[in-house]
Motif scaffolding. Structure first.
Motif, PDB file in Angstrom:
ATOM      1  N   GLY A  67      29.432  33.212  -0.880  1.00  0.00           N
ATOM      2  CA  GLY A  67      29.430  34.759  -1.353  1.00  0.00           C
ATOM      3  C   GLY A  67      30.941  34.900  -2.009  1.00  0.00           C
ATOM      4  O   GLY A  67      31.584  34.299  -1.611  1.00  0.00           O
ATOM      5  N   GLY A  68      31.053  35.505  -3.142  1.00  0.00           N
ATOM      6  CA  GLY A  68      32.190  36.024  -3.794  1.00  0.00           C
ATOM      7  C   GLY A  68      33.277  36.499  -3.063  1.00  0.00           C
ATOM      8  O   GLY A  68      34.369  36.470  -3.310  1.00  0.00           O
ATOM      9  N   SER A  69      33.011  37.323  -2.090  1.00  0.00           N
ATOM     10  CA  SER A  69      34.181  37.720  -0.955  1.00  0.00           C
ATOM     11  C   SER A  69      34.517  36.808  -0.057  1.00  0.00           C
ATOM     12  O   SER A  69      35.542  37.146   0.720  1.00  0.00           O
ATOM     13  N   ALA A  70      34.021  35.762   0.085  1.00  0.00           N
ATOM     14  CA  ALA A  70      34.445  34.687   1.165  1.00  0.00           C
ATOM     15  C   ALA A  70      35.734  34.153   1.049  1.00  0.00           C
ATOM     16  O   ALA A  70      36.213  34.298  -0.104  1.00  0.00           O
ATOM     17  N   GLY A  71      36.681  33.967   2.014  1.00  0.00           N
ATOM     18  CA  GLY A  71      37.871  33.554   1.733  1.00  0.00           C
ATOM     19  C   GLY A  71      38.386  32.481   2.920  1.00  0.00           C
ATOM     20  O   GLY A  71      37.643  32.247   3.702  1.00  0.00           O
ATOM     21  N   VAL A  72      39.734  32.102   2.409  1.00  0.00           N
ATOM     22  CA  VAL A  72      40.221  30.894   3.476  1.00  0.00           C
ATOM     23  C   VAL A  72      40.945  31.658   4.605  1.00  0.00           C
ATOM     24  O   VAL A  72      41.549  32.860   4.472  1.00  0.00           O
ATOM     25  N   LEU A  73      40.814  31.299   5.763  1.00  0.00           N
ATOM     26  CA  LEU A  73      41.505  31.620   6.874  1.00  0.00           C
ATOM     27  C   LEU A  73      42.936  31.439   6.846  1.00  0.00           C
ATOM     28  O   LEU A  73      43.397  30.465   6.390  1.00  0.00           O
ATOM     29  N   ARG A  74      43.616  32.506   7.679  1.00  0.00           N
ATOM     30  CA  ARG A  74      45.457  32.314   7.505  1.00  0.00           C
ATOM     31  C   ARG A  74      45.592  32.031   8.998  1.00  0.00           C
ATOM     32  O   ARG A  74      45.070  32.848   9.764  1.00  0.00           O
ATOM     33  N   VAL A 192      35.216  32.164   5.346  1.00  0.00           N
ATOM     34  CA  VAL A 192      34.529  33.211   6.369  1.00  0.00           C
ATOM     35  C   VAL A 192      34.151  34.443   5.266  1.00  0.00           C
ATOM     36  O   VAL A 192      34.650  34.707   4.084  1.00  0.00           O
ATOM     37  N   PRO A 193      33.222  35.220   5.766  1.00  0.00           N
ATOM     38  CA  PRO A 193      32.988  36.490   4.969  1.00  0.00           C
ATOM     39  C   PRO A 193      33.859  37.483   4.597  1.00  0.00           C
ATOM     40  O   PRO A 193      34.608  37.420   5.492  1.00  0.00           O
ATOM     41  N   GLY A 194      33.741  38.056   3.538  1.00  0.00           N
ATOM     42  CA  GLY A 194      34.481  39.395   3.450  1.00  0.00           C
ATOM     43  C   GLY A 194      34.707  40.300   4.546  1.00  0.00           C
ATOM     44  O   GLY A 194      33.807  40.554   5.299  1.00  0.00           O
ATOM     45  N   THR A 195      35.705  41.133   4.482  1.00  0.00           N
ATOM     46  CA  THR A 195      35.735  42.074   5.565  1.00  0.00           C
ATOM     47  C   THR A 195      35.751  43.545   5.199  1.00  0.00           C
ATOM     48  O   THR A 195      36.559  44.525   5.525  1.00  0.00           O
ATOM     49  N   GLU A 196      34.937  44.006   3.914  1.00  0.00           N
ATOM     50  CA  GLU A 196      34.851  45.253   3.706  1.00  0.00           C
ATOM     51  C   GLU A 196      33.788  46.012   4.783  1.00  0.00           C
ATOM     52  O   GLU A 196      32.726  45.618   4.985  1.00  0.00           O
ATOM     53  N   VAL A 197      34.518  46.974   5.504  1.00  0.00           N
ATOM     54  CA  VAL A 197      33.827  47.754   6.736  1.00  0.00           C
ATOM     55  C   VAL A 197      33.059  48.848   6.168  1.00  0.00           C
ATOM     56  O   VAL A 197      33.278  49.514   5.171  1.00  0.00           O
ATOM     57  N   THR A 198      32.002  49.074   6.866  1.00  0.00           N
ATOM     58  CA  THR A 198      31.066  50.132   6.494  1.00  0.00           C
ATOM     59  C   THR A 198      31.461  51.468   7.211  1.00  0.00           C
ATOM     60  O   THR A 198      32.175  51.440   8.364  1.00  0.00           O
ATOM     61  N   LEU A 199      31.843  52.424   6.432  1.00  0.00           N
ATOM     62  CA  LEU A 199      32.543  53.824   7.151  1.00  0.00           C
ATOM     63  C   LEU A 199      31.368  54.522   6.949  1.00  0.00           C
ATOM     64  O   LEU A 199      30.808  55.033   5.784  1.00  0.00           O
TER      65      LEU A 199
END
Length: 341
Positions: A67-74, A192-199
């Protein structure tokens, strides 16, 4: 049936000479992958699974995050994956075919060329002929470089060395591929998937009322990448498992739930979805803003920590440093409007 797409980047004689002088520089290699200028091979099966050969190593990313929001682990420590490594690169005939034109070009001088030639080919020693007598029984190993050239990319400067099939690489050669080194290389490929949380409650947050936060458990399941070197029969899988979410409200005028701001994963879920009637209850994961954001917003930072474990050929396995991945989302916080009658 496998479909195969191959990309080969051409090399000039100057690059070949430089590569022979220092194996850590760009050159074509055995089994795909190079030092710098990358030879890649992508194989796609009927089920859509894609594996990519880079740097002598095959990466299976079919269970990776997408997915577009997936990214590299730090990494949560100063540890970094190998910037360069050694893996099988040439058969005896391939190495000779690669080196002979360099020596014949004479660009580096007769004396140097003669000394290099004698490492692999000696007319007074019938067995010293690029180990052709061992064809099919081993490989010449060489160095490969992470194509982003991170610090340390030029540390793998050993000459080509021979390894018999089934034998481990010589002791003392750092980053020669083993299951553990493959696990470290696989770690670098994890997304890993993006981390936008549901509020919630939905819409703007309200001053002094708790805002519930959670992550969709279906999206935050373990992801993994497998790295292998099929020609010598070794592999390793690095698996990332989400364990917690840390919330930073974006302003000191706020309280987090729990007070540490770290929400542990419970039953495969981080946080708890909001439900009607819970507006004034303290959530297991969330934030309470103590002042309005005015005409602007607060930058809420949500960071997930992932534990990394690996398994490999021969029962090998262990842990690698935790990794984190986060994102910022803007939160509007308004005062509660009272109605006067």
């Amino acid at each position: 049936m496998m479909r195969c797409e191959r990309l080969l980047l051409p090399l000039g004689i100057a690059a070949l000479v430089l590569a022979a002088a220092t194996p850590a520089y760009a050159e074509k290699g055995f089994g795909g992958g190079t030092d710098g200028e990358t030879q890649q091979q992508a194989d796609t099966g009927d089920d859509g699974t894609v594996s990519v050969t880079v740097g002598g190593v095959v990466f299976d990313r079919s269970k990776n995050g997408s997915g577009g929001s997936a990214g590299v682990l730090r990494s949560s420590t100063l540890w970094v994956p190998p910037a360069c490594w050694y893996a099988p690169k040439y058969t005896p005939e391939q190495l000779q075919k690669y080196l002979e034109p360099i020596w014949e070009a004479g660009s580096t001088g007769h004396e140097w060329d003669a000394a290099q030639r004698k490492k692999y080919l000696d007319p007074d020693d019938s067995e010293k002929d690029f180990h052709k007598d061992r064809t099919g029984k081993g490989h010449w190993w060489g160095s490969y470089v992470n194509d982003s050239y991170p610090p340390g990319w030029d540390a793998c400067d050993e000459d080509y060395f021979w390894v018999d099939q089934g034998d481990p690489p010589p002791a003392g050669i750092e980053n020669a591929v083993t299951p553990e080194v493959l696990a470290e290389l696989a770690y670098a490929e994890i997304r890993v998937p993006g981390t936008e949380v549901t509020l919630a409650p939905a819409g703007e947050a309200k001053v002094n009322l708790p805002t519930w936060a959670w992550l969709d458990g279906a999206e935050f399941r373990p992801v993994s990448v497998t790295a292998s070197v099929p020609v010598i029969g070794i592999e390793a899988t690095a698996t990332a498992v989400p364990v917690s979410l840390e919330i930073e409200p974006g302003t000191p005028d706020a309280e987090t739930f729990p007070a540490s701001g770290v929400c542990e994963i419970v039953d495969g879920r981080i946080g708890e979805p909001y439900a009607r009637g819970k507006a004034e209850q303290d959530p297991p994961c969330g934030v309470r803003y103590l002042r309005s954001s005015g005409e602007g917003t607060f930058p809420l930072q949500a960071t997930v920590t992932w534990e990394i474990e690996w398994t490999g050929t021969g029962g090998a396995g262990g842990d690698l440093p935790d990794g984190t991945f986060g994102a910022t989302q803007d939160v509007v916080v308004q005062e509660i409007q009272a109605i006067n009658r």
